[in-house]
Enzyme design. Structure first.
Site, short mmCIF file in Angstrom:
data_model
loop_
_atom_site.label_atom_id
_atom_site.label_comp_id
_atom_site.label_asym_id
_atom_site.label_seq_id
_atom_site.Cartn_x
_atom_site.Cartn_y
_atom_site.Cartn_z
N ASP A 248 0.82 -1.21 0.00
CA ASP A 248 0.00 0.00 0.00
C ASP A 248 0.85 1.25 0.00
O ASP A 248 2.04 1.21 0.31
CB ASP A 248 -0.89 0.01 1.25
N LYS A 270 -2.24 4.55 -4.19
CA LYS A 270 -1.63 5.86 -4.41
C LYS A 270 -2.16 6.80 -3.34
O LYS A 270 -2.29 6.42 -2.19
CB LYS A 270 -1.91 6.34 -5.83
N MET A 383 -7.11 9.05 9.56
CA MET A 383 -7.66 9.75 8.39
C MET A 383 -8.51 10.94 8.85
O MET A 383 -9.57 11.20 8.30
CB MET A 383 -8.50 8.79 7.54
#
Ligand code: SAH
Length: 477
Positions: A248, A270, A383
Site C-alpha cells: 500500500d 496511491k 484519516m
C-alpha cells in the site's frame, strides 16, 4: 561509487610485489592464498620471505626492480615502505601495464585490497574507499561471527551437487533447497565427513522434490508506521521469503527495501483520496499470484487489521481456497502515542481508548459524540485531517471543554515526524496553518508529555532518503 568491486581470476597469472619487509609479507600472506604466480623483488628480504621462496611458494629476486620486471603482471604491489622507492617501482610497473597498488597510499593506488571474510570459495569483500577502515573492520568481524566457519566446505560440496539439484525447477524451488542446505541441514553437520554431507544432500533433494506440489500462500503483513525498525521479526522473515509483495501507499520505502531482491513488487495504492488500484483488482492480483504457487506478502501500513480492509481480502482469498495468515504490525496510533510519550489508557483517567476513522464520522451516533466529549476520554482518529473541523464542532456541541488537548502526529516514527500540540478550540486553524502533507493521526484528549519538549527524534540511518529529522515537538503556540 569511486571504487568498483570485482573479483580477479588470478590462477596461473603473474603478480609482482616490490619490497621485502613487513608490508610485503602482509600482502603476500593474502596473495599466497590464491593460485597466482607471485614474484617478489627485494634487495634485502626478510628471512620469512626467503623461506617462502625456498619452499617454492614464490619467485624471489634479490635486487631492486628494473624496467620490464613487471611485464605481463596483472597486479603490482609497491611495498617498499619508502615513498620515493614506491613511486619509482610503481611507475615502472605501470609502464609494464600492471594495475598498481601502493601499500597505505590510497590516493596513488589504482586498486585497493578490501577487507576480506574468507570462506573459500565464498569470499566477502568489504570496501569503504578508505573512508572508514574502522567500519570495514567492524563489518568484517560481524560477518566472521555470522558466517559459519564450515560455509566454505559446504559450498565446495554443494558445487559438486549443482547438476543434481537441477532436478528441481529453476527459481523458488531450487532456491529453497539451497537455502535449506546452507543454513539448516549443512551447518548441523559441521563435523561430519564429506560423504555424510553428500548423503544428506541426496535426502534433502528427495524431500524438496516431494514438496514440489507446494501451494501458494498469502501472508497479510502489517508493515508498521514507517520506521523499518518497527517491523516485527515475522514481517521481516515474510518479506525475506516473498515471491510477490503487494504493498500500500503508506508502506515506507525503507521497509520495501527489505523485500527479497527477486520479489515482484506491486504497488496497490496511491494517494488516500486520489486514484488507487480498485479493491477488486487488488484482490484479483493477490489470488492470481497465489494460484500460480507464489508466496505472496500483502503488505499494509501499520497493522493490517485496523482500517485496512483486511476482511474483504481474507474472504476473497478463503473463497479461492488459498491458505493465508496474518502477521500483526504496529498501528499508527501506537507510534503516535509513543511520539508524544503518552499512554493511550490511564488508571483513573480513561479505561478505554478508541480507534476511529475520520472518514465515517458523519455517521457517528449522537451517543458516541456525547461519550467522547467527556473529560479524560482518549481516541485516536485515523484519516482525521479533513474531518477536524467537523469533529471539533460535534465535540463542543456535546459539551467538551474547548481546552481539551489534541495532539496531531504526522509521519509518526519516520524521520520527518511532526507533532502539533493543539486544543480542541484551535485544532482546525492549526491544521490549516501547518499544511500537513503526510499521514496523520489525531490523538483526542492527549497533550505531548512535557518531559519530551525539545527532544529530537533519533536519526533513522536506514532511511537515508528522508529529510533530516526535525525536532520531535513543533510546538507553535
Ligand atoms: N492500518 C493502518 C491504518 C490505515 S488507515 C494502521 O494500522 O496504522 C490510514 C491512516 O492511518 C492515515 O490516514 C493516518 O491517519 C494513519 N497513519 C498511517 N501511518 C501513519 C503514520 N506513520 N503517522 C501518522 N498517521 C499514520
Amino acid at each position: 561509487m569511486q571504487h568498483f568491486p570485482i573479483f580477479v581470476a588470478l590462477a596461473g597469472r603473474r603478480v609482482v610485489v616490490s619490497g621485502g619487509g613487513e608490508a610485503a609479507l602482509a600482502k603476500l600472506r593474502l596473495l599466497l592464498k590464491t593460485e597466482a604466480r607471485v614474484t617478489v623483488f627485494a634487495a634485502d628480504p626478510h628471512p620469512d620471505l626467503a623461506a617462502l621462496a625456498e619452499a617454492g611458494k614464490l619467485t624471489l629476486h634479490r635486487r631492486a626492480m628494473q624496467p620490464g620486471d613487471a611485464l605481463c603482471a596483472v597486479l603490482f604491489y609497491a611495498a617498499d615502505e619508502d615513498a620515493a622507492q614506491d613511486a619509482r617501482t610503481t611507475a615502472l610497473a605501470r609502464a609494464d601495464g600492471a594495475l598498481t597498488n601502493i601499500v597505505d597510499n590510497l590516493a596513488q593506488s589504482q586498486f585497493i585490497t578490501p577487507a576480506i571474510v574468507d570462506r573459500d570459495p565464498v569470499t566477502v569483500a568489504i570496501g569503504t574507499e578508505g573512508a572508514a577502515p574502522v567500519l570495514a573492520r567492524a563489518i568484517k568481524a560481524d560477518l566472521e561471527a555470522r558466517l559459519p566457519a564450515t560455509l566454505g566446505r559446504l559450498a565446495r560440496i554443494g558445487k559438486a551437487f549443482r547438476k543434481m539439484a537441477e532436478a528441481l525447477p529453476m527459481g523458488r524451488a531450487r532456491r529453497d533447497f539451497w537455502r535449506d542446505y546452507y543454513f539448516r541441514t549443512g551447518p548441523r553437520m559441521a563435523d561430519a565427513p564429506d560423504s555424510t554431507v553428500e548423503g544428506a544432500l541426496d535426502g534433502l533433494l528427495a524431500e524438496h522434490l516431494d514438496r514440489q506440489s507446494r501451494k501458494g500462500h498469502v501472508a497479510f503483513v502489517g508493515a508498521g508506521p514507517g520506521d523499518p525498525e518497527l517491523l516485527t521479526l515475522k514481517a521481516r522473515r515474510a518479506l525475506d521469503e516473498a515471491d510477490v509483495v503487494i504493498y500500500d501507499r503508506l508502506v515506507g520505502k525503507g521497509v520495501l527495501e527489505l523485500a527479497r531482491r527477486e520479489a515482484i513488487m506491486v504497488n496497490a495504492g496511491k494517494e488516500g483520496f486520489g486514484p488507487s488500484m480498485p479493491q477488486a483488482q487488488i484482490t484479483a492480483t493477490i489470488i492470481e499470484h497465489a494460484r500460480a504457487g507464489a508466496q505472496v506478502v500483502r503488505l499494509k501500513g501499520g497493522d493490517a487489521t485496523i482500517f485496512g480492509r483486511l476482511d474483504e481480502e481474507t474472504e476473497a482469498v478463503s473463497d479461492a481456497g488459498i491458505d493465508w495468515h496474518v502477521v500483526p504490525g504496529i498501528t499508527a496510533a501506537s507510534a503516535a502515542a509513543a511520539a508524544v510519550g503518552q499512554s493511550l489508557t490511564s488508571r483513573g483517567r480513561n479505561d478505554e481508548t478508541r480507534f476511529v476513522t475520520g472518514h465515517d464520522m458523519k455517521g457517528f451516533a449522537d451517543r458516541d459524540w456525547a461519550s467522547l466529549a467527556q473529560p479524560g476520554e482518549v481516541a485516536a482518529v485515523y484519516m482525521g485531517k479533513r474531518a477536524a473541523r467537523f469533529i471539533q464542532g460535534r465535540l463542543l456541541m456535546h459539551g467538551a471543554a474547548p481546552d481539551t488537548p489534541v495532539s496531531v502526529i504526522e509521519n509518526a516514527s519516520r524521520a520527518d515526524q511532526r507533532v502539533l500540540a493543539c486544543t480542541l478550540a484551535d485544532l482546525p486553524q492549526r491544521l490549516d496553518t501547518a499544511r500537513l502533507s503526510g499521514p496523520a493521526v489525531l490523538l483526542l484528549g492527549l497533550a505531548p508529555h512535557p518531559a519530551l519538549h525539545g527532544t529530537t527524534a533519533p536519526a533513522l540511518p536506514q532511511d537515508t532518503h528522508a529529510p533530516a529529522p526535525k525536532p520531535i515537538m513543533e510546538l507553535v503556540q
